[in-house]
Every structure is written in C-alpha cells, then in structure tokens.
Scaffold this motif. Structure first.
Motif, PDB file in Angstrom:
ATOM      1  N   ASN A 210     -38.524  12.568  35.756  1.00 38.21           N
ATOM      2  CA  ASN A 210     -39.815  11.896  35.904  1.00 38.21           C
ATOM      3  C   ASN A 210     -40.990  12.785  35.512  1.00 38.21           C
ATOM      4  O   ASN A 210     -42.124  12.327  35.479  1.00 38.21           O
ATOM      5  CB  ASN A 210     -40.020  11.442  37.359  1.00 38.21           C
ATOM      6  CG  ASN A 210     -39.111  10.288  37.729  1.00 38.21           C
ATOM      7  OD1 ASN A 210     -38.279   9.876  36.924  1.00 38.21           O
ATOM      8  ND2 ASN A 210     -39.270   9.766  38.926  1.00 38.21           N
ATOM      9  N   HIS A 238     -39.965  16.921  31.274  1.00 42.04           N
ATOM     10  CA  HIS A 238     -40.873  15.928  30.680  1.00 42.04           C
ATOM     11  C   HIS A 238     -42.312  16.279  31.054  1.00 42.04           C
ATOM     12  O   HIS A 238     -42.557  17.015  32.000  1.00 42.04           O
ATOM     13  CB  HIS A 238     -40.510  14.519  31.160  1.00 42.04           C
ATOM     14  CG  HIS A 238     -39.262  13.998  30.514  1.00 42.04           C
ATOM     15  ND1 HIS A 238     -39.288  13.078  29.498  1.00 42.04           N
ATOM     16  CD2 HIS A 238     -37.953  14.286  30.719  1.00 42.04           C
ATOM     17  CE1 HIS A 238     -38.053  12.813  29.110  1.00 42.04           C
ATOM     18  NE2 HIS A 238     -37.213  13.536  29.830  1.00 42.04           N
ATOM     19  N   ASP A 240     -45.037  14.590  32.155  1.00 39.58           N
ATOM     20  CA  ASP A 240     -45.895  13.688  32.929  1.00 39.58           C
ATOM     21  C   ASP A 240     -46.967  14.397  33.752  1.00 39.58           C
ATOM     22  O   ASP A 240     -47.991  13.807  34.067  1.00 39.58           O
ATOM     23  CB  ASP A 240     -45.038  12.801  33.835  1.00 39.58           C
ATOM     24  CG  ASP A 240     -44.081  11.958  33.018  1.00 39.58           C
ATOM     25  OD1 ASP A 240     -43.103  12.518  32.482  1.00 39.58           O
ATOM     26  OD2 ASP A 240     -44.329  10.754  32.879  1.00 39.58           O
ATOM     27  N   ARG A 269     -42.857   7.885  27.617  1.00 38.03           N
ATOM     28  CA  ARG A 269     -44.068   8.083  28.435  1.00 38.03           C
ATOM     29  C   ARG A 269     -44.959   9.194  27.843  1.00 38.03           C
ATOM     30  O   ARG A 269     -45.615   8.987  26.822  1.00 38.03           O
ATOM     31  CB  ARG A 269     -43.688   8.394  29.892  1.00 38.03           C
ATOM     32  CG  ARG A 269     -42.791   7.309  30.524  1.00 38.03           C
ATOM     33  CD  ARG A 269     -42.587   7.516  32.008  1.00 38.03           C
ATOM     34  NE  ARG A 269     -42.208   8.881  32.354  1.00 38.03           N
ATOM     35  CZ  ARG A 269     -40.963   9.355  32.380  1.00 38.03           C
ATOM     36  NH1 ARG A 269     -39.947   8.549  32.111  1.00 38.03           N
ATOM     37  NH2 ARG A 269     -40.729  10.608  32.679  1.00 38.03           N
ATOM     38  N   CYS A 270     -44.974  10.385  28.469  1.00 33.92           N
ATOM     39  CA  CYS A 270     -45.841  11.474  28.000  1.00 33.92           C
ATOM     40  C   CYS A 270     -45.066  12.462  27.141  1.00 33.92           C
ATOM     41  O   CYS A 270     -45.587  13.511  26.782  1.00 33.92           O
ATOM     42  CB  CYS A 270     -46.457  12.188  29.189  1.00 33.92           C
ATOM     43  SG  CYS A 270     -47.172  11.030  30.360  1.00 33.92           S
TER      44      CYS A 270
ATOM     45  N   SER B 277     -55.714  15.755  33.534  1.00 33.83           N
ATOM     46  CA  SER B 277     -54.425  16.091  34.144  1.00 33.83           C
ATOM     47  C   SER B 277     -54.629  16.950  35.386  1.00 33.83           C
ATOM     48  O   SER B 277     -53.890  16.827  36.364  1.00 33.83           O
ATOM     49  CB  SER B 277     -53.552  16.871  33.157  1.00 33.83           C
ATOM     50  OG  SER B 277     -53.289  16.115  32.006  1.00 33.83           O
ATOM     51  N   ASP B 317     -49.822   9.479  24.556  1.00 31.09           N
ATOM     52  CA  ASP B 317     -48.930  10.220  25.448  1.00 31.09           C
ATOM     53  C   ASP B 317     -49.684  11.142  26.399  1.00 31.09           C
ATOM     54  O   ASP B 317     -49.073  11.998  27.025  1.00 31.09           O
ATOM     55  CB  ASP B 317     -47.895  11.011  24.629  1.00 31.09           C
ATOM     56  CG  ASP B 317     -48.532  12.058  23.724  1.00 31.09           C
ATOM     57  OD1 ASP B 317     -49.777  12.037  23.553  1.00 31.09           O
ATOM     58  OD2 ASP B 317     -47.795  12.899  23.185  1.00 31.09           O
ATOM     59  N   PRO B 319     -50.750  12.660  29.611  1.00 32.94           N
ATOM     60  CA  PRO B 319     -50.281  12.499  30.983  1.00 32.94           C
ATOM     61  C   PRO B 319     -51.327  11.749  31.828  1.00 32.94           C
ATOM     62  O   PRO B 319     -52.526  11.883  31.569  1.00 32.94           O
ATOM     63  CB  PRO B 319     -50.105  13.944  31.459  1.00 32.94           C
ATOM     64  CG  PRO B 319     -49.827  14.705  30.197  1.00 32.94           C
ATOM     65  CD  PRO B 319     -50.687  14.044  29.160  1.00 32.94           C
ATOM     66  N   ALA B 325     -48.291   6.496  29.289  1.00 29.89           N
ATOM     67  CA  ALA B 325     -47.929   7.391  30.394  1.00 29.89           C
ATOM     68  C   ALA B 325     -46.982   6.736  31.393  1.00 29.89           C
ATOM     69  O   ALA B 325     -46.182   7.415  32.034  1.00 29.89           O
ATOM     70  CB  ALA B 325     -49.180   7.907  31.106  1.00 29.89           C
ATOM     71  N   PHE B 326     -47.070   5.410  31.504  1.00 30.17           N
ATOM     72  CA  PHE B 326     -46.173   4.706  32.424  1.00 30.17           C
ATOM     73  C   PHE B 326     -45.488   3.559  31.687  1.00 30.17           C
ATOM     74  O   PHE B 326     -45.298   2.478  32.236  1.00 30.17           O
ATOM     75  CB  PHE B 326     -46.954   4.221  33.649  1.00 30.17           C
ATOM     76  CG  PHE B 326     -47.620   5.337  34.405  1.00 30.17           C
ATOM     77  CD1 PHE B 326     -46.924   6.066  35.351  1.00 30.17           C
ATOM     78  CD2 PHE B 326     -48.952   5.686  34.137  1.00 30.17           C
ATOM     79  CE1 PHE B 326     -47.525   7.113  36.029  1.00 30.17           C
ATOM     80  CE2 PHE B 326     -49.559   6.737  34.807  1.00 30.17           C
ATOM     81  CZ  PHE B 326     -48.851   7.458  35.747  1.00 30.17           C
ATOM     82  N   GLU B 345     -41.058   6.983  38.062  1.00 31.04           N
ATOM     83  CA  GLU B 345     -42.490   7.267  37.946  1.00 31.04           C
ATOM     84  C   GLU B 345     -42.870   8.338  38.944  1.00 31.04           C
ATOM     85  O   GLU B 345     -42.598   8.205  40.134  1.00 31.04           O
ATOM     86  CB  GLU B 345     -43.307   5.994  38.208  1.00 31.04           C
ATOM     87  CG  GLU B 345     -43.310   5.074  37.006  1.00 31.04           C
ATOM     88  CD  GLU B 345     -43.915   3.709  37.302  1.00 31.04           C
ATOM     89  OE1 GLU B 345     -44.335   3.470  38.451  1.00 31.04           O
ATOM     90  OE2 GLU B 345     -43.946   2.887  36.371  1.00 31.04           O
ATOM     91  N   HIS B 346     -43.540   9.387  38.464  1.00 35.39           N
ATOM     92  CA  HIS B 346     -43.846  10.485  39.377  1.00 35.39           C
ATOM     93  C   HIS B 346     -45.003  10.166  40.300  1.00 35.39           C
ATOM     94  O   HIS B 346     -45.124  10.761  41.364  1.00 35.39           O
ATOM     95  CB  HIS B 346     -44.088  11.791  38.601  1.00 35.39           C
ATOM     96  CG  HIS B 346     -45.327  11.821  37.767  1.00 35.39           C
ATOM     97  ND1 HIS B 346     -46.233  12.853  37.836  1.00 35.39           N
ATOM     98  CD2 HIS B 346     -45.808  10.960  36.850  1.00 35.39           C
ATOM     99  CE1 HIS B 346     -47.214  12.628  36.978  1.00 35.39           C
ATOM    100  NE2 HIS B 346     -46.975  11.497  36.366  1.00 35.39           N
TER     101      HIS B 346
END
Lengths: 564, 564
Positions: A210, A238, A240, A269-270, B277, B317, B319, B325-326, B345-346
């Motif tokens: 994640n 990754h 994120d 995603r990222c 971020s 992309d 974050p 990102a999602f 998902e974080h």
C-alpha cells in the motif's frame, strides 16, 4: 546508528565522491552486490495510461538486459493472455545477462492440490527459469480477501513454493503487505516468511504494497525479518507516502540484498520505487554494486527509451535522469557551479549519462553532439565551424520538439545536410490527403502526390486505412519505378507523441517511424503542428536513408549506373 | 530507535487510522504543531518552465493562506524586481493566517556595515514581518563562493541577523548546505548556527541544498544541531536523491518543528520537498499537527489550483493529491478494495480531499464495471442480464483497443447506449478533411462537414493547423447555432496512442481528449485504424457529454423548451 557509520555511505555528497568514483572500477568486484529486479513490464503496466504491446515488452526487455538488470519480470501469465505471448517470444531474444521471471500468486485455496491450480500451471507453461509468487502476510488479507484460516494460508505458501522448487524453478517469494502485516500480527507475518523459507524460496521479498509505511518503520520491520531468516531478503516499495526510494535505500542499508522497482516509477496509483533513482543511490551513495559504474552511464538513455516505448512524457524533474536534474537557473548557482560543480551538484551528471545544463546561457550540448556523431561513425572536428553549426541547429530543433533518441537515421541525414554532403533523391511538387466519411460508414483515406526524380514527373494516388497510411502508400508507389529497392522496405513501427498536450488539437506532434529492410532497422522523426506534415517528414527520412544506403551517390549518373 | 517507538507514528497504515482520524479533531489542540513554510513563490519559481506573474503570485498566496499555511515566502526582493511589486501588493490582500516572508542572503562581504548592503535594504523595503536570510555553513562555499575567511563568514551571519532583529523583524535563518558542511567540518557548521542563534534568529533551518543527503544522514546531522541549540530547528530539502519528503519527515520525527517546501514539488533541478506529501504525512502518519484535519480536506484542490496557475500538467501519480493516487486497476485489487478499502489504501482518500477511482481496463473484472457504474449514479443490478451485456461489450471494446481510464465520459455515454437510454443530438451526413502541401511550403488542413439537427441541415467548412484541428473547428462551427453552450467548452488535452505499433501507418490508434467547460473536465476516447476517425469519435463523445449535461433530454421538444 551512530553518526560514524553514516560517514561510510555519504559517497556522493561531499568531496570524497570524486575519489570514490575513480577507484570504484577497481573495487567493484569487492563491493557488496545488490540484485536489481525490474517489474516495469508487470507492476509498471498497472500504471494508469500504461499499456504495453508484446513488441513493446520485448524491446524493453532487450534494453534492460543490455543495462545489466539481473531479473526482468515479464508479466502475470495467469491473469493476462498477452503475457503468455511475451514469454513464448522472449526466449528467442537471447538475453545475455538477465533472468526472466513470471509472476503469479500462491495457489488458490479452492484447489486441494497445488498442481491443479490454473495460475500455477500458467507459471510453469511460461517456461521461465524464475518464478515469483506472492502470498499474504497480513491476517486482515487472509481473513477478508482470501476468506481462509491463517493456517491454511501458511500451507498454501509452503505448498506453492515447494511445488515450483520441485520443478527446478528459482522461486522468489513476494510477501505482500508484509509491513502492515507485521504491525497487525508480528508473529504471524514472520511465520509466513518462514513457510516460504522452509519450502525453499531463493529470495524473500518484503513488500510495502500500500506504500503507506514510513522510512524508519521499514527499517525496523525489515530488521525483524533479517534476524529471523537465513534466506536473502529483498525489498519492494510503492510511492504512496512519497518515500518509495528512501524506503528501498534504507532497507538495502540494513540488510536487503535484492530490490524490486520499475523504470521511471511506473506503477499503480503513485507508482513503484524508481529504479532510475535506486540504482545510482546504490552505486554512488551506498558504495555497493548494482549494475556497475560503466553501465550506469547508460541509465539516462535507458530511462528515456522506456518512456518513449511507454509513450509517456519523460519527467524533466526525475532525479538523476531528468532533463532538469542538473539544470541551473539561479544566477548565484550558475556562477558557483562554474567555479566548482560540487558546490551545487550532488553527483557528477556524467556518472549517470546525464549532463549539466545552464539554462540562461545555453552553454551545454556540444560534447553531447560530438559524442553522438562519433558513436555513429560520423566525422566531426571539434574545433571546426561545422561543429558549431551542427550544435546550433540541433539545439534549435530540440527546442522545437525534435528528439533524436531512437531516430538516428534522421540525425544522420540532418548531419549530412549540415555538412553539405546531402542532396535530395526527389523533389516534391505537392500532395493532398483526403479523409472522408459518409453517414455512419467508417472513414476512408486517399492521397494524391506529385513529385519529380531527375526531372521526370510522377503523379499518382493511393488509398490507405488512414491518412498517413494513404500518404505512405502514394509516396512508395510514385518512387518504386525509379528506385526498385523501396519494395524491400516496410514500416515496422509508428508512434505519435503530442508535445504540448494543453494545446489540444492545435498541439505540436512528434512522429517516430521505424523502418526495416530485413537486414537493418532504422528510426526517423518528424515534428509539426500538423500530424500529416510530421508523418511526411519522418516518411521522407525513412526512404532517404534506404536510398543512401543502397545507392550512396548524390548525382543522377551515379544512380543510373547502379540501376543499370 | 526501537520498534516500540515506531508503533507510535504508524497512524495511517493500519487498522488504527480510522480511530486516529475520528478522535483527531478533539486531540488536535494537544498535538505537536509543525510550522509549514511555503516557498513555492520563491524557490518553486526556480523550476524549469515555471514563471509566475505578480498576479499569479497573489492568487497563490491567497489560496495558501486559506489552507492554513503558516509562512509564505514571496520572493527575493534583492534579486528580482517583480518580487518587490508582489510585496507591495500582498499587504493589501488581508491574509488571515499566513505571515509573509521576504528572502535574501546575509550581507555581502564587501560592505563593512550591514546597513550598507543593498540586498539587506531591499529586504527591509519589502515591509514583511518576517525576513528569511541564508548564510553559508560549508567551508568549501565560504572559501570558493565567497572567497572570505571562516571567521568573517560568522561575523556576516551574526551581524545580518542582529541588524534585522533590531528592526523588529522575525528572522528565519536558512543554513545553506548544512548537511554537506557538517560532514566536511562539523564544528564549523555548528558554529555558523550558533552565530545565528546568538544574534537572535527565531528559527534556524537546516538546508540540504544539493539534495544529495540520505535519510539517516539527515537524522544524524539534525540531531547534532538539536542537541547544540536552543532555537527551534527547521528542515529544507531538495529531491535530487529522490528522498526529499522522507528526509523532511525523518527530520520532523527527530526534532524539527518547522518545514520548508513547495506545492507540487516545484523547484530547481529535481524540485523541492513536496508540501502536498509532507502535510498529510504529518497529520495522518506522525500524529502531529500541520494545518489541521479539516483544512487537510482542501489539499487536493489547492494542489490542482497551484498547477493551473503555474500552467503545469498536474502529475497523475502525485502521492495523496494525484488523480491516480487512489486509482485501482488490477481485478484482484478492485474486488478486495470494495470489500475492505484498508486492504489497498494507506489512508482514506477523502481525508486529503481526493477520491477512489476504479479503472476500467483489460485487467478488470465485473466488479470494476459495477463500481464505476455505481459511482456515476448509473443503475445496474449485478445479477441482471444488462450487467453481463455491459461487461461483455466493454471487454469486446477493450480487446479492440478501447481504454476508459481517463475517458469516463465515453464510458457513461456507452453505458447509456447499452441501456437504451441514449439518443443522438445530431446526425452526420458526412465530412471530408483535406491536408495539402505545395512544394516546400508547410501543409494546410481544411475540413468540410454536413450534418442535421432535428432535420435542419448544416453544411460548413473550417481550417485548422492540422486535420484533427480542422475537423474539430468545423464540427463546433456547425453545432454552435443549435447548441450555444458549445461555445463554453474547450479541448484541454489531446493524446494519441498507436496500439499495434508494428502495424506501422496501418496501425490502430487510440485518441484521448480532455474537455473543460470551466466548471468540470471530462475525458473521451475513440479508437480506429484511421486517426481522423478515432479523433472524430472522441470529439463527438466530448460534445455529446456536454449537451447531455446541459440539456439532459433525449427528444427534440424537450431541447426546444430549454433553448427557448
């Protein structure tokens, strides 16, 4: 860790880096080697807007092999039919260094025997020497996603690894969500790794699936695994939390000997951890070995190559390999960097095949051009006025949107033109391309062309599936009578890149064409706001290159003799 | 640090984050506050291709203030005339929260008295409550760049800070190249900080100016400063090693209480640390306070806003705030994420004002399609034959080359068609697009179009820079009389992807178009072997989406009423 230890790996960021670089080639053999595992073709293809054809994948695989990447993960044969076609064809490439890996999951719980699992069978069918399988480390995933008991999951991991090992495969085990899993249930997460180890996994890779884990957490969790296992440990992160590269690097500092990532950080995603940043950090900062410092000089080129194949804009601000990575804009920086590059550059740009650019005074580029010309076997005296003219013209064209990577034939023709060593094989009077659609039928395209070869006029027309195809057909048709060798060539690749996408349909486009005559392939390029015009320029270069290769002479008489 | 400590800040990446989020608003007031210092308008404007007008800067400053940013560095008045104009006007904005800072260097060694220094005088003239000055910490820079003694440099730092303090300014001292300096001469680097502290600096900021420092080095060097000083410490990092955010976050974990960065990581070379971020990492991972969780929900919007003003493409992309990102593409991920978002998902996307997206691609299963339909408010019963028909049609189109990632408007139109909820706004009789080139002139393009709206024929023509542009112009021209709202829309992006590149000019192409009406953006797609046809399909969807949005009705009478 005390500060004393930190000194060891500072490499690239203080005065010592020049010495480090100089002695590296002698020391490399004694340096700790980190295995580089590329998953651009699998995890990278999960990125939004990324879609590789089988040919694209083969092109990239060959390039990564040349760069010295240790493992190339080609795809997930159990989930994507196209990936199987890749595995069939990649064995014919004759890769020199890289081992190809097929990716899949541990067997599905519904199968009582691993050998009944379709996904596992697809991995075997792919015929790769390496198989990478992922399994669950996080109790949440075992319960919610798989819906099985924690014990059954351990069995699935062990049985899947053992079965693939029994067939002689090198098995890399990816521990999905390891970091989240360890935080949720430490002992269980470690037990999943142990199951893979006992079944004979060659490498166990800890995945921050994640991308939510912070750097020091990565280090602490990784240490737990390193302490518990004998098997070599890898890291897969990754981006994120915007720290994928830092997370990979800290893992390597604390015991990981294998790192997975993608070129240009393509990924879901990222994105995944960017190998274009990880590799130079390993080589230039950690004092360890990834692909070796000699191959490191090709990194920037390969990064661009992959983005061209992926048809993605190459980010200017990419660390190490981006066009702006060593570009200096501020006045203070510029004067200081000229006195002492170290003052504002963390590494010498040429170590990764990049170059310093000074944005206000356009001083850069000549050596780059000379290097390129030399590599093509073209003669150019550095001090000659011709050299400066070539540099100036190239700068102008690059500013306009040209790019000669993958279009060496256009570069050579341009070079010849600038050195007055070129004359045209034909003169265009004009062309017209018409695309028409009637009601709900699909569109048809037709091209009319009028040109002259040594004074003889040819006026003809042809159809095509689209406007560029029609123009291509008409051009060949009109020239084949004069130059029969044109029959031998075919276009093998056609790419369009919109340069300033915000200009929408008024935007400038770059067209890249690849042509082959069965013996050799060559690339050409054209740039214009008009797509047909850009395609025309690339088509003309493509044919001109073949004619020069075949006849080599500039004047009619010489060509007549050859034709006779 | 032991693993036990790491638990504390895991926040966003395990089950506890939901609770953390829920209780945060109550706890915020007791959480450790980190000062957020934005330098988008100064260091960010050093990025290649970034150029802000004074109005641009004022727009951004207002937006950052609304977001709760603590400091806004507006420019370098001593080096840029435009920046002075900004400072004059920013005071009229009436910012509610942010303190504005002017940036400059310590006095030049040629001046015997600080008050004679033009740069320092410009800082005072700018009239800001906060002045940020940078000085040298690295002996190499003192000797090479300034060419003065180490002692003289300490004097310059002390005198400059003291003079500005004597005028009542809040002084932030930026220790340029602190990390490289500490490694080269530890005691001297710390002595430069001490000089600033003794002269009354309010905050001392450690800068990794070259961006070459690794994460654990940042931590160790920062600790040395924290132990030696009483003054609050800040951190300022660059992304040359691809770890700017990780480096800022580790500094905050180890004692920094002030962080400098830019929006969208704009900045020289590889950019500055990205506040988009850093801020969510502080709020959601470190359990500290930056702008507060309520304002955090505006982060994605502000990031987009800044990129619009900067006229830069917003990286998908990115974050936290990027469009991807999602975004979930793989079938396995999608079914899992629907069962339990935490699985892939974080953080919950809405905490930063972003949203979950499910991409429709060749890897997708039924669950992707259902999720997407649901999000669009489209009714689809999972068990109905309609659902299977939609899935089958999508798979067929994807096999042909369609891709609905970024083309949600085409997806919606297709969906409506399959559910028989769609009728056309116009009928095409035909079009013809002609691209012509005469001799060595460049190509011109013209399109002729004939269509009918509710039986009324429109036959018209238009030119364009290329064939697609000409067709676009002709289509809009012919429809605007019937549907005036078409005037409001403009194409903001145009992408071409050659699908089976080996087919060369006969290859299939996919065209993606993005359209905006100032309120909303939408993407459409067309695929054909004929580029004009593919563009046409995407153009028609683009306009159809707008018309449906505006009129929403299927039959002529309903539209007539709206127009009337």
């Amino acid at each position: 860790m005390e500060y004393g230890q930190a000194i060891f790996y500072r490499g690239g960021s203080d005065q010592s880096f020049l010495c480090v670089s100089a002695v590296c080639s002698f020391l490399e053999i004694r340096m700790k080697k980190i295995q580089i595992y590329d998953t651009t073709l699998r995890d990278g293809s999960q990125g939004e807007d990324i879609s590789f054809s089988v040919d694209d994948k083969l092109h990239i695989a060959r390039k990564l092999d040349e760069l010295g990447i240790d493992y190339i993960e080609g795809g997930w044969p159990g989930s994507n039919f196209k990936d199987m076609a890749f595995f069939k064809r990649v064995s014919e490439l004759g890769l020199k260094h890289a081992r190809v890996a097929a990716f899949g999951s541990t067997a599905h719980p519904k199968n009582s025997k691993v050998e009944d699992d379709n996904n596992i069978q697809a991995l075997i069918e792919s015929g790769t020497p390496v198989v990478t399988i992922f399994g669950k480390s996080w109790d949440l995933h075992v319960k919610v996603a798989l819906g099985i008991s924690l014990e059954r999951n351990l069995e699935l991991i062990g049985d899947s690894v053992a079965y693939l090992r029994s067939l002689g495969k090198e098995v890399i085990y990816d521990a999905e969500h390891f970091f989240d899993g360890l935080k949720a249930d430490r002992e269980y997460a470690l037990a999943t790794l142990k199951a893979a180890e006992q079944a004979g996994a060659g490498t166990i890779v800890l995945c921050d699936t994640n991308g939510g884990t912070l750097t020091e957490e990565i280090r602490d969790c990784l240490r737990s695994a390193v302490e518990r296992l004998k098997t070599p440990i890898g890291i897969h992160t990754h981006n994120d939390s915007d720290m994928a590269v830092a997370n990979s690097v800290i893992a390597i500092r604390h015991g990981a000997v294998h790192v997975q990532g993608t070129f240009n950080s393509y990924g879901e995603r990222c994105g995944n951890a960017n190998l274009c940043s990880i590799i130079p950090n390993i080589e230039l900062k950690l004092g360890m070995r990834a692909i070796g410092q000699e191959k490191l000089r090709n990194l920037t080129e390969v990064s661009h190559y992959v983005s061209e194949i992926a048809n993605m804009h190459h980010r200017q601000d990419f660390p190490f390999v981006g066009k702006s990575a060593f570009a200096h804009k501020g006045g203070i920086h510029v004067s200081a960097v000229m006195k002492e590059p170290l003052a504002y550059e963390h590494i010498p740009p040429e170590t990764v095949g990049n170059e310093r650019r000074v944005l206000i005074s356009e001083l850069s580029g000549k050596s780059n051009v000379l290097y390129k010309a030399e590599r093509m076997g073209l003669q150019l005296d550095k001090a000659s006025p011709g050299a400066q003219a070539v540099v100036n013209k190239l700068k102008e064209m690059e500013h306009y949107g040209y790019q000669f990577e993958g279009a060496e034939a256009s570069f050579e023709i341009l070079f010849n033109k600038l050195m007055n060593e070129h004359s045209e094989f034909f003169d265009l009077d004009g062309f017209r391309v018409i695309t028409e659609r009637k009601g709900s039928n699909s569109s048809t395209s037709e091209a009319v062309i009028k040109l002259r070869v040594d004074g003889t006029e040819e006026h003809t027309a042809a159809e095509g599936v689209g406007p560029v195809s029609a123009l291509d057909h008409a051009l060949r048709k009109s020239l084949t009578t004069f130059f029969p060798c044109i029959k031998d060539i075919r276009l093998t690749d056609y790419k369009v890149r919109v340069l300033n996408a915000k200009g929408a349909t008024d935007a400038k486009v770059r067209v890249l064409i690849e042509t082959s005559d069965g013996h050799e392939s060559w690339g050409t390029v054209g740039v214009s706001e008009n797509l047909i015009e850009a395609s025309w320029l690339a088509l003309v270069d493509s044919i001109t290159y073949k004619l020069k290769k075949e006849y080599g002479f500039k004047n009619k008489e010489a060509r007549e003799r050859v034709k006779g």
